[in-house]
Write a protein that holds these residues in place. Structure first.
Motif, PDB file in Angstrom:
ATOM      1  N   ASP A  66     -16.862  13.897  -7.934  1.00  0.00           N
ATOM      2  CA  ASP A  66     -17.507  12.586  -8.153  1.00  0.00           C
ATOM      3  C   ASP A  66     -18.797  12.637  -8.967  1.00  0.00           C
ATOM      4  OD1 ASP A  66     -15.516  11.821  -6.459  1.00  0.00           O
ATOM      5  OD2 ASP A  66     -16.810  11.322  -4.767  1.00  0.00           O
ATOM      6  N   GLY A  71     -17.265  15.561   1.564  1.00  0.00           N
ATOM      7  CA  GLY A  71     -15.975  14.873   1.692  1.00  0.00           C
ATOM      8  C   GLY A  71     -15.328  15.188   3.037  1.00  0.00           C
ATOM      9  N   ALA A  72     -14.014  15.137   3.034  1.00  0.00           N
ATOM     10  CA  ALA A  72     -13.272  15.249   4.279  1.00  0.00           C
ATOM     11  C   ALA A  72     -13.527  16.575   5.005  1.00  0.00           C
ATOM     12  CB  ALA A  72     -11.783  15.089   3.989  1.00  0.00           C
ATOM     13  N   LYS A  73     -13.553  17.673   4.255  1.00  0.00           N
ATOM     14  CA  LYS A  73     -13.691  18.990   4.909  1.00  0.00           C
ATOM     15  C   LYS A  73     -15.042  19.106   5.601  1.00  0.00           C
ATOM     16  CE  LYS A  73     -10.757  21.745   1.851  1.00  0.00           C
ATOM     17  NZ  LYS A  73     -10.878  21.294   0.461  1.00  0.00           N
ATOM     18  N   VAL A  74     -16.081  18.694   4.911  1.00  0.00           N
ATOM     19  CA  VAL A  74     -17.429  18.811   5.477  1.00  0.00           C
ATOM     20  C   VAL A  74     -17.586  17.866   6.676  1.00  0.00           C
ATOM     21  CG1 VAL A  74     -19.833  18.256   4.960  1.00  0.00           C
ATOM     22  CG2 VAL A  74     -18.552  19.765   3.441  1.00  0.00           C
ATOM     23  N   GLY A 118      -7.839  13.855  -5.729  1.00  0.00           N
ATOM     24  CA  GLY A 118      -9.288  13.847  -5.538  1.00  0.00           C
ATOM     25  C   GLY A 118     -10.027  12.958  -6.526  1.00  0.00           C
ATOM     26  N   GLN A 147     -17.027  20.176  -3.217  1.00  0.00           N
ATOM     27  CA  GLN A 147     -15.861  19.505  -3.819  1.00  0.00           C
ATOM     28  C   GLN A 147     -16.196  18.056  -4.181  1.00  0.00           C
ATOM     29  OE1 GLN A 147     -13.501  22.660  -4.220  1.00  0.00           O
ATOM     30  NE2 GLN A 147     -12.924  20.602  -4.836  1.00  0.00           N
ATOM     31  N   THR A 148     -17.077  17.450  -3.418  1.00  0.00           N
ATOM     32  CA  THR A 148     -17.487  16.076  -3.737  1.00  0.00           C
ATOM     33  C   THR A 148     -18.339  16.060  -5.000  1.00  0.00           C
ATOM     34  OG1 THR A 148     -17.316  15.341  -1.461  1.00  0.00           O
ATOM     35  CG2 THR A 148     -18.837  14.110  -2.850  1.00  0.00           C
ATOM     36  N   ILE A 192      -9.486   8.668   1.835  1.00  0.00           N
ATOM     37  CA  ILE A 192     -10.870   8.581   1.347  1.00  0.00           C
ATOM     38  C   ILE A 192     -11.026   8.824  -0.160  1.00  0.00           C
ATOM     39  CG2 ILE A 192     -11.867   9.258   3.580  1.00  0.00           C
ATOM     40  CD1 ILE A 192     -12.675  11.913   1.978  1.00  0.00           C
ATOM     41  N   ALA A 232     -16.155   6.072   3.633  1.00  0.00           N
ATOM     42  CA  ALA A 232     -15.354   4.864   3.434  1.00  0.00           C
ATOM     43  C   ALA A 232     -13.895   5.281   3.355  1.00  0.00           C
ATOM     44  CB  ALA A 232     -15.768   4.177   2.137  1.00  0.00           C
ATOM     45  N   SER A 287     -20.744  27.566  -1.063  1.00  0.00           N
ATOM     46  CA  SER A 287     -20.800  29.008  -0.743  1.00  0.00           C
ATOM     47  C   SER A 287     -20.964  29.905  -1.959  1.00  0.00           C
ATOM     48  CB  SER A 287     -19.523  29.458  -0.044  1.00  0.00           C
ATOM     49  OG  SER A 287     -19.218  28.618   0.998  1.00  0.00           O
ATOM     50  N   ARG A 288     -20.215  29.582  -3.044  1.00  0.00           N
ATOM     51  CA  ARG A 288     -20.174  30.507  -4.196  1.00  0.00           C
ATOM     52  C   ARG A 288     -20.955  29.999  -5.395  1.00  0.00           C
ATOM     53  NH1 ARG A 288     -14.015  30.089  -4.482  1.00  0.00           N
ATOM     54  NH2 ARG A 288     -14.396  28.370  -3.049  1.00  0.00           N
ATOM     55  N   ARG A 327     -20.805  27.151  -7.185  1.00  0.00           N
ATOM     56  CA  ARG A 327     -19.972  26.591  -8.264  1.00  0.00           C
ATOM     57  C   ARG A 327     -20.634  25.354  -8.862  1.00  0.00           C
ATOM     58  NH1 ARG A 327     -14.520  25.130  -6.031  1.00  0.00           N
ATOM     59  NH2 ARG A 327     -15.426  25.119  -3.944  1.00  0.00           N
ATOM     60  N   LEU A 378     -19.912  27.615   5.365  1.00  0.00           N
ATOM     61  CA  LEU A 378     -21.261  28.050   5.718  1.00  0.00           C
ATOM     62  C   LEU A 378     -21.540  27.688   7.175  1.00  0.00           C
ATOM     63  CD1 LEU A 378     -22.998  26.928   2.417  1.00  0.00           C
ATOM     64  CD2 LEU A 378     -22.445  29.255   3.128  1.00  0.00           C
ATOM     65  N   GLU A 429     -22.216  12.673   4.034  1.00  0.00           N
ATOM     66  CA  GLU A 429     -21.443  11.621   3.367  1.00  0.00           C
ATOM     67  C   GLU A 429     -20.082  12.093   2.864  1.00  0.00           C
ATOM     68  OE1 GLU A 429     -24.300   8.591   1.268  1.00  0.00           O
ATOM     69  OE2 GLU A 429     -22.527   8.772   0.051  1.00  0.00           O
TER      70      GLU A 429
HETATM   71  N1  LIG Z   1     -14.586   7.832   0.576  1.00  0.00           N
HETATM   72  C1  LIG Z   1     -15.696   8.474   0.828  1.00  0.00           C
HETATM   73  O1  LIG Z   1     -16.553   7.983   1.579  1.00  0.00           O
HETATM   74  C2  LIG Z   1     -15.944   9.806   0.211  1.00  0.00           C
HETATM   75  C3  LIG Z   1     -17.210  10.403   0.336  1.00  0.00           C
HETATM   76  C4  LIG Z   1     -17.421  11.660  -0.235  1.00  0.00           C
HETATM   77  C5  LIG Z   1     -16.375  12.301  -0.883  1.00  0.00           C
HETATM   78  N2  LIG Z   1     -15.177  11.691  -0.982  1.00  0.00           N
HETATM   79  C6  LIG Z   1     -14.044  12.375  -1.646  1.00  0.00           C
HETATM   80  O2  LIG Z   1     -13.789  13.575  -0.942  1.00  0.00           O
HETATM   81  C7  LIG Z   1     -13.157  14.493  -1.839  1.00  0.00           C
HETATM   82  C8  LIG Z   1     -13.750  15.876  -1.583  1.00  0.00           C
HETATM   83  O3  LIG Z   1     -13.515  16.207  -0.247  1.00  0.00           O
HETATM   84  P1  LIG Z   1     -13.052  17.668   0.175  1.00  0.00           P
HETATM   85  O4  LIG Z   1     -12.698  17.613   1.615  1.00  0.00           O
HETATM   86  O5  LIG Z   1     -12.036  18.141  -0.796  1.00  0.00           O
HETATM   87  O6  LIG Z   1     -14.343  18.541  -0.100  1.00  0.00           O
HETATM   88  P2  LIG Z   1     -15.870  18.483   0.423  1.00  0.00           P
HETATM   89  O7  LIG Z   1     -15.876  18.248   1.888  1.00  0.00           O
HETATM   90  O8  LIG Z   1     -16.660  17.614  -0.472  1.00  0.00           O
HETATM   91  O9  LIG Z   1     -16.328  19.983   0.098  1.00  0.00           O
HETATM   92  C9  LIG Z   1     -15.683  21.028   0.788  1.00  0.00           C
HETATM   93  C10 LIG Z   1     -16.230  22.352   0.338  1.00  0.00           C
HETATM   94  O10 LIG Z   1     -17.569  22.532   0.831  1.00  0.00           O
HETATM   95  C11 LIG Z   1     -17.778  23.914   0.991  1.00  0.00           C
HETATM   96  N3  LIG Z   1     -18.278  24.211   2.341  1.00  0.00           N
HETATM   97  C12 LIG Z   1     -19.280  25.094   2.594  1.00  0.00           C
HETATM   98  N4  LIG Z   1     -19.510  25.192   3.893  1.00  0.00           N
HETATM   99  C13 LIG Z   1     -18.615  24.365   4.502  1.00  0.00           C
HETATM  100  C14 LIG Z   1     -18.351  24.066   5.876  1.00  0.00           C
HETATM  101  N5  LIG Z   1     -19.057  24.621   6.879  1.00  0.00           N
HETATM  102  N6  LIG Z   1     -17.364  23.199   6.170  1.00  0.00           N
HETATM  103  C15 LIG Z   1     -16.639  22.627   5.186  1.00  0.00           C
HETATM  104  N7  LIG Z   1     -16.840  22.866   3.852  1.00  0.00           N
HETATM  105  C16 LIG Z   1     -17.835  23.742   3.525  1.00  0.00           C
HETATM  106  C17 LIG Z   1     -16.440  24.615   0.774  1.00  0.00           C
HETATM  107  O11 LIG Z   1     -16.420  25.111  -0.560  1.00  0.00           O
HETATM  108  P3  LIG Z   1     -16.984  26.607  -0.821  1.00  0.00           P
HETATM  109  O12 LIG Z   1     -16.086  27.515  -0.026  1.00  0.00           O
HETATM  110  O13 LIG Z   1     -16.894  26.788  -2.275  1.00  0.00           O
HETATM  111  O14 LIG Z   1     -18.362  26.599  -0.284  1.00  0.00           O
HETATM  112  C18 LIG Z   1     -15.449  23.489   0.907  1.00  0.00           C
HETATM  113  O15 LIG Z   1     -14.255  23.702   0.183  1.00  0.00           O
HETATM  114  C19 LIG Z   1     -13.442  13.996  -3.239  1.00  0.00           C
HETATM  115  O16 LIG Z   1     -12.222  13.566  -3.794  1.00  0.00           O
HETATM  116  C20 LIG Z   1     -14.370  12.824  -3.044  1.00  0.00           C
HETATM  117  O17 LIG Z   1     -14.097  11.776  -3.969  1.00  0.00           O
HETATM  118  C21 LIG Z   1     -14.925  10.466  -0.453  1.00  0.00           C
END
Ligand SMILES: NC(=O)c1ccc[n+]([C@@H]2O[C@H](COP(=O)([O-])OP(=O)(O)OC[C@H]3O[C@@H](n4cnc5c(N)ncnc54)[C@H](OP(=O)(O)O)[C@@H]3O)[C@@H](O)[C@H]2O)c1
Length: 232
Positions: A82, A175-178, A48, A77-78, A43, A36, A103-104, A106, A153, A173
């Motif tokens: 959250d 977050g942005a990075k995934v 965060g 991170q999600t 997002i 969303a 990965s680690r 956490r 990963l 679902e």
């Molecule tokens: N609006 C929405 O629909 C929605 C939905 C979900 C989340 N969110 C928001 O998104 C934010 C979090 O997003 P984010 O981008 O910071 O983090 P994220 O995508 O939730 O998590 C990213 C972490 O996942 C781990 N990871 C392991 N393998 C990966 C890979 N192949 N690719 C990417 N990440 C990988 C990494 O941490 P390690 O290196 O420690 O493994 C990376 O830092 C939160 O604020 C949450 O509220 C919003």
């Protein structure tokens, strides 16, 4: 004469998602990326912090979509931001398997995902202290050691392992990075994006990928976009 019941916008999105999930696939699970965002693509609130972006109708759609998938995946991170349950609560339906990329290791011992009685999380990780592994396993988590491949990963390996566990459909679902990683590596088949009218500064989402075909529906105050993601 039987009365024809007109399908709602949510019904049409559900039907589209289901039709893609039912397509004949190879060994990999079918992947739906979903999130969303505000109209400007945000997002999450700045820093965060958890923010409610979508209205009740699209939240309910999200739960209907969760129930269509075998598993639901988020990044660590999600979980940290959250503390989500990733369950189907707003509709009747089956509960997808929660999966976390971490990965680690956490993963917090107090996470609500560990408190669920029905489905304990599956956590993909690379390396960790054995005592952390034991702690999480004691609480019911299932750990899958996975190799890394930038930016985290190895997603192809994650999908292979999930397929071997019988997972045929995966909802990613956040977050942005995934989301960005799944889209950039051409692993997503379809996207469902809720676009709300709310205004907020904060974390930018992954951006809507190139779509081969798309449909947009109004759901309460939101627009919901479904699209078939172009292969890379
Ligand atoms: N609006 C929405 O629909 C929605 C939905 C979900 C989340 N969110 C928001 O998104 C934010 C979090 O997003 P984010 O981008 O910071 O983090 P994220 O995508 O939730 O998590 C990213 C972490 O996942 C781990 N990871 C392991 N393998 C990966 C890979 N192949 N690719 C990417 N990440 C990988 C990494 O941490 P390690 O290196 O420690 O493994 C990376 O830092 C939160 O604020 C949450 O509220 C919003």
């Amino acid at each position: 004469m039987p009365q024809e019941i007109e399908a709602s916008g949510a019904d049409r999105i559900v039907a589209l998602v289901l039709s893609v999930l039912r397509e004949e696939t190879g060994a990999r699970p079918r992947v739906t990326v979903t999130w969303a965002q505000t109209a400007t693509g945000v997002i999450a609130a700045a820093g965060g912090a958890r923010a409610t972006i979508s209205g009740p109708e699209s939240m309910k759609l999200t739960h209907r979509l969760r129930a269509l998938h075998d598993a639901i995946l988020v990044g660590i991170q999600t979980v940290l931001a959250d503390d989500p349950q990733l369950s189907v609560r707003l509709v009747e339906g089956s509960q997808p398997q929660p999966v976390v990329l971490d990965s680690r290791l956490r993963f917090p011992r107090t996470a609500r995902l560990l408190a669920r009685a029905d489905r304990k999380p599956w956590i993909f990780y690379r390396a960790a202290d054995p005592s952390d592994e034991q702690e999480l396993e004691k609480r019911g988590a299932r750990l899958f050691r996975t190799r890394a491949s930038a930016p985290g990963l190895d997603l192809a390996e994650v999908l292979r392992v999930l397929a071997a566990q019988g997972i045929r459909s995966l909802m990613v679902e956040g977050g942005a990075k995934v989301l960005r990683a799944f889209i950039a590596q051409g692993l997503a088949c379809q996207a469902v994006v809720t676009v709300s009218q709310s205004r907020m500064e904060g974390v930018p989402g992954p951006g809507i990928p190139a779509l081969l075909s798309s449909v947009q529906e109004s759901l309460g105050p939101d627009a919901v976009l479904w699209g078939r993601v172009a292969a890379i």
